[in-house]
Design a protein around this motif. Sequence first.
Motif, PDB file in Angstrom:
ATOM      1  N   ASP A  39      87.361  32.475  43.018  1.00 35.79           N
ATOM      2  CA  ASP A  39      86.453  32.191  44.131  1.00 35.79           C
ATOM      3  C   ASP A  39      85.833  30.804  43.974  1.00 35.79           C
ATOM      4  O   ASP A  39      84.622  30.649  43.876  1.00 35.79           O
ATOM      5  CB  ASP A  39      85.361  33.265  44.203  1.00 35.79           C
ATOM      6  CG  ASP A  39      85.913  34.605  44.655  1.00 35.79           C
ATOM      7  OD1 ASP A  39      86.141  34.768  45.864  1.00 35.79           O
ATOM      8  OD2 ASP A  39      86.143  35.481  43.798  1.00 35.79           O
ATOM      9  N   THR A  53      83.322  29.908  46.998  1.00 41.90           N
ATOM     10  CA  THR A  53      82.511  30.952  47.634  1.00 41.90           C
ATOM     11  C   THR A  53      81.034  30.569  47.628  1.00 41.90           C
ATOM     12  O   THR A  53      80.264  31.001  48.495  1.00 41.90           O
ATOM     13  CB  THR A  53      82.746  32.294  46.920  1.00 41.90           C
ATOM     14  OG1 THR A  53      84.113  32.689  47.127  1.00 41.90           O
ATOM     15  CG2 THR A  53      81.831  33.382  47.453  1.00 41.90           C
ATOM     16  N   ALA A  89      76.897  30.929  49.965  1.00 42.70           N
ATOM     17  CA  ALA A  89      75.885  31.753  49.304  1.00 42.70           C
ATOM     18  C   ALA A  89      74.567  31.761  50.060  1.00 42.70           C
ATOM     19  O   ALA A  89      73.949  32.816  50.255  1.00 42.70           O
ATOM     20  CB  ALA A  89      75.677  31.271  47.872  1.00 42.70           C
ATOM     21  N   GLU A  92      74.633  33.927  53.234  1.00 42.71           N
ATOM     22  CA  GLU A  92      75.199  35.266  53.092  1.00 42.71           C
ATOM     23  C   GLU A  92      74.500  36.296  53.976  1.00 42.71           C
ATOM     24  O   GLU A  92      75.145  37.110  54.648  1.00 42.71           O
ATOM     25  CB  GLU A  92      75.142  35.704  51.631  1.00 42.71           C
ATOM     26  CG  GLU A  92      75.814  37.052  51.382  1.00 42.71           C
ATOM     27  CD  GLU A  92      75.941  37.377  49.904  1.00 42.71           C
ATOM     28  OE1 GLU A  92      76.484  38.446  49.599  1.00 42.71           O
ATOM     29  OE2 GLU A  92      75.493  36.553  49.071  1.00 42.71           O
ATOM     30  N   VAL A 106      87.579  42.018  48.318  1.00 40.90           N
ATOM     31  CA  VAL A 106      86.685  40.929  48.720  1.00 40.90           C
ATOM     32  C   VAL A 106      86.150  41.170  50.119  1.00 40.90           C
ATOM     33  O   VAL A 106      84.962  40.965  50.388  1.00 40.90           O
ATOM     34  CB  VAL A 106      87.416  39.569  48.646  1.00 40.90           C
ATOM     35  CG1 VAL A 106      86.479  38.441  49.039  1.00 40.90           C
ATOM     36  CG2 VAL A 106      87.949  39.337  47.237  1.00 40.90           C
ATOM     37  N   LYS A 157      83.096  43.213  50.469  1.00 46.84           N
ATOM     38  CA  LYS A 157      81.821  42.653  49.996  1.00 46.84           C
ATOM     39  C   LYS A 157      81.120  41.810  51.047  1.00 46.84           C
ATOM     40  O   LYS A 157      80.103  41.176  50.750  1.00 46.84           O
ATOM     41  CB  LYS A 157      82.067  41.833  48.726  1.00 46.84           C
ATOM     42  CG  LYS A 157      82.544  42.701  47.568  1.00 46.84           C
ATOM     43  CD  LYS A 157      82.879  41.867  46.328  1.00 46.84           C
ATOM     44  CE  LYS A 157      83.385  42.776  45.204  1.00 46.84           C
ATOM     45  NZ  LYS A 157      83.780  42.001  44.010  1.00 46.84           N
ATOM     46  N   ARG A 213      81.637  36.613  51.440  1.00 42.41           N
ATOM     47  CA  ARG A 213      82.574  36.655  50.319  1.00 42.41           C
ATOM     48  C   ARG A 213      84.017  36.438  50.769  1.00 42.41           C
ATOM     49  O   ARG A 213      84.769  35.705  50.121  1.00 42.41           O
ATOM     50  CB  ARG A 213      82.428  37.973  49.568  1.00 42.41           C
ATOM     51  CG  ARG A 213      81.150  38.101  48.744  1.00 42.41           C
ATOM     52  CD  ARG A 213      81.137  37.121  47.564  1.00 42.41           C
ATOM     53  NE  ARG A 213      82.190  37.374  46.633  1.00 42.41           N
ATOM     54  CZ  ARG A 213      82.105  38.220  45.604  1.00 42.41           C
ATOM     55  NH1 ARG A 213      80.979  38.896  45.391  1.00 42.41           N
ATOM     56  NH2 ARG A 213      83.105  38.392  44.784  1.00 42.41           N
ATOM     57  N   ARG A 261      86.524  33.356  49.884  1.00 43.91           N
ATOM     58  CA  ARG A 261      87.875  33.539  49.348  1.00 43.91           C
ATOM     59  C   ARG A 261      88.903  32.786  50.172  1.00 43.91           C
ATOM     60  O   ARG A 261      89.823  32.151  49.628  1.00 43.91           O
ATOM     61  CB  ARG A 261      88.202  35.034  49.289  1.00 43.91           C
ATOM     62  CG  ARG A 261      89.616  35.369  48.816  1.00 43.91           C
ATOM     63  CD  ARG A 261      89.914  34.855  47.406  1.00 43.91           C
ATOM     64  NE  ARG A 261      89.091  35.486  46.390  1.00 43.91           N
ATOM     65  CZ  ARG A 261      89.386  36.639  45.769  1.00 43.91           C
ATOM     66  NH1 ARG A 261      90.498  37.292  46.085  1.00 43.91           N
ATOM     67  NH2 ARG A 261      88.582  37.103  44.827  1.00 43.91           N
ATOM     68  N   PHE A 290      80.864  36.124  40.701  1.00 39.97           N
ATOM     69  CA  PHE A 290      82.267  35.837  40.980  1.00 39.97           C
ATOM     70  C   PHE A 290      82.673  34.609  40.175  1.00 39.97           C
ATOM     71  O   PHE A 290      81.832  33.915  39.603  1.00 39.97           O
ATOM     72  CB  PHE A 290      82.520  35.633  42.478  1.00 39.97           C
ATOM     73  CG  PHE A 290      81.569  34.670  43.148  1.00 39.97           C
ATOM     74  CD1 PHE A 290      81.742  33.294  43.032  1.00 39.97           C
ATOM     75  CD2 PHE A 290      80.494  35.128  43.901  1.00 39.97           C
ATOM     76  CE1 PHE A 290      80.869  32.402  43.651  1.00 39.97           C
ATOM     77  CE2 PHE A 290      79.628  34.255  44.531  1.00 39.97           C
ATOM     78  CZ  PHE A 290      79.807  32.887  44.403  1.00 39.97           C
ATOM     79  N   GLU A 340      83.450  31.201  40.071  1.00 39.57           N
ATOM     80  CA  GLU A 340      83.276  30.035  40.932  1.00 39.57           C
ATOM     81  C   GLU A 340      83.894  28.778  40.331  1.00 39.57           C
ATOM     82  O   GLU A 340      84.328  28.756  39.174  1.00 39.57           O
ATOM     83  CB  GLU A 340      81.783  29.802  41.206  1.00 39.57           C
ATOM     84  CG  GLU A 340      81.005  29.185  40.053  1.00 39.57           C
ATOM     85  CD  GLU A 340      80.509  30.189  39.028  1.00 39.57           C
ATOM     86  OE1 GLU A 340      79.719  29.803  38.154  1.00 39.57           O
ATOM     87  OE2 GLU A 340      80.921  31.360  39.080  1.00 39.57           O
TER      88      GLU A 340
END
Length: 512
Positions: A338, A341, A345, A348, A380, A383, A387, A391, A428, A430
């Motif tokens: 990820d 990702t 954040a 989200e 994924v 989530k 997320r 991805r 994850f 990153e």
Amino acid sequence: MSIPSESPTDTGTLVEVDTVAGRVRGAWRGEPGGPGASAAFLGIPFAEAPVGELRFAAPVPKAPWQGVRDALEFGATAQRGDPGVTLIPEPSVPGESTLNVNVFTPRPSAADAGANAGADAGADAALPVLVWIHGGGYFAGSPASLWYDGGRFNRDGVVTVTISYRLGFDGFGWIADAPSNRGVRDWLLALEWVQQNIAAFGGDPSRVTIAGQSAGGGAVLTLLGMERAQHLFHGVYAISGALADVAPERSEAFGRDLAAAAGVEPTRAGLGSLSEARIIELQKQATELGPDSLGSMLEHGLPLGPAIDGDLLVRSTRDSLAAGVGADKPLVLGATDDEFTMAFAEAEKKLRWIPKSLVLKKLGLTRSALRPYLAANPDVAGKGTARVAGRLLTDRMFRTAVVRLAALRGDAPTWVYRFSWPSGTFGFAEHCLDVPFFFDCLDSIAIEPLAGTNPPQRLADEVHGAAVAFVATGDPGWPRYTDASRATRVWDTPSSMVEDGYASVRTLLETP
């Protein structure tokens, strides 16, 4: 041996080595010649400072000097300030002489270095060499990071070199009457310096592996596809490689637009009339990403980076690899699960109310690929929108490239991995997370913001051990990747081998 938290040298015990241009003085960390001892030679110039008449010029080899030159502190970096684009602590060092190398060795072998050289120094003790090229999107990053300290590789019998290069427009911008790809030319000259000098530091110039992460991973892949670079290295380790391969018309348009924004001609004289700070300001304005420009970047790539110029880069890296360039060189490549990702954040909570299909289409996923992609990534997708968007961004920018490049290599010796261990901070795997595992420096500075508390040392032992094995033997210790087997090493706790570790990205490659 612990990685130092403030200074990578201990000036209590000095050691001198002769290079082609002159004698340099480094410092031991640990008892000279003892278990785990490492000598650091920092800021050795491989080229003249790229200022004045040499600004926007091809790099010029450093002229010889008289006497002994101290190599006890990191040299100037091309990065100015900290743009904050990575989670790696990459400090900027002021100064003009930005083209330099740092050498870490357990066994400097200058004939007159005396007892400091170790009892078994000499040509018959030559060690394999790792040359590291830092990342940072081709416009940021620094070789002066404590994470890039070569002490742990030295402990395991590998001489380590980190190199600097010109960044951003200075390194890669199109200028009508200037040499193209100046940053690439810096890589080449630094690697030539390694060929000419590394034996004096106990290294074997016939066993050089080039490695890098992100833009640095793209750099080593670019070099792998360059005919003119083939004699300078013998293996490649590409971590999250971000290829640029900027089209010539796009490179020229960017250069002309930047010059026009400054009100100068797109020439060395015109752009040379601008201060370094002004160039960086204009570059930042031209490359800032917004919601509407992300799709363009995904489609066309980075605007600044190695460009197809018909000289150094006569074709794209993919076309070069397909033509068999570098097929004799062993290659390891892979990515984290990820990488980007983190880009979603902060949004989200807002994205949880937006249908996945809308966000994924905004990121370039076609209608026909939508359902297969979600079906291939159920864990994924479950989530949330942020997320799965992260991805997809990761897949388009990094993971599809792993599959494509491995396939283009055909029967050439290639090994593929995934770094899947989830960060204790982000939850994850990153971008940048695997770097301290590669260098085995989980006890270094600024690890917790990236990896959380108590990241697994056992995994670092595995990742670093495989890197050492590859540098030493050309084989990281797991089965090769072929079109038939697609064997993939998955770094996690526990690590494993899977038959096709990138199966989930194939819907992006196979669905129109």
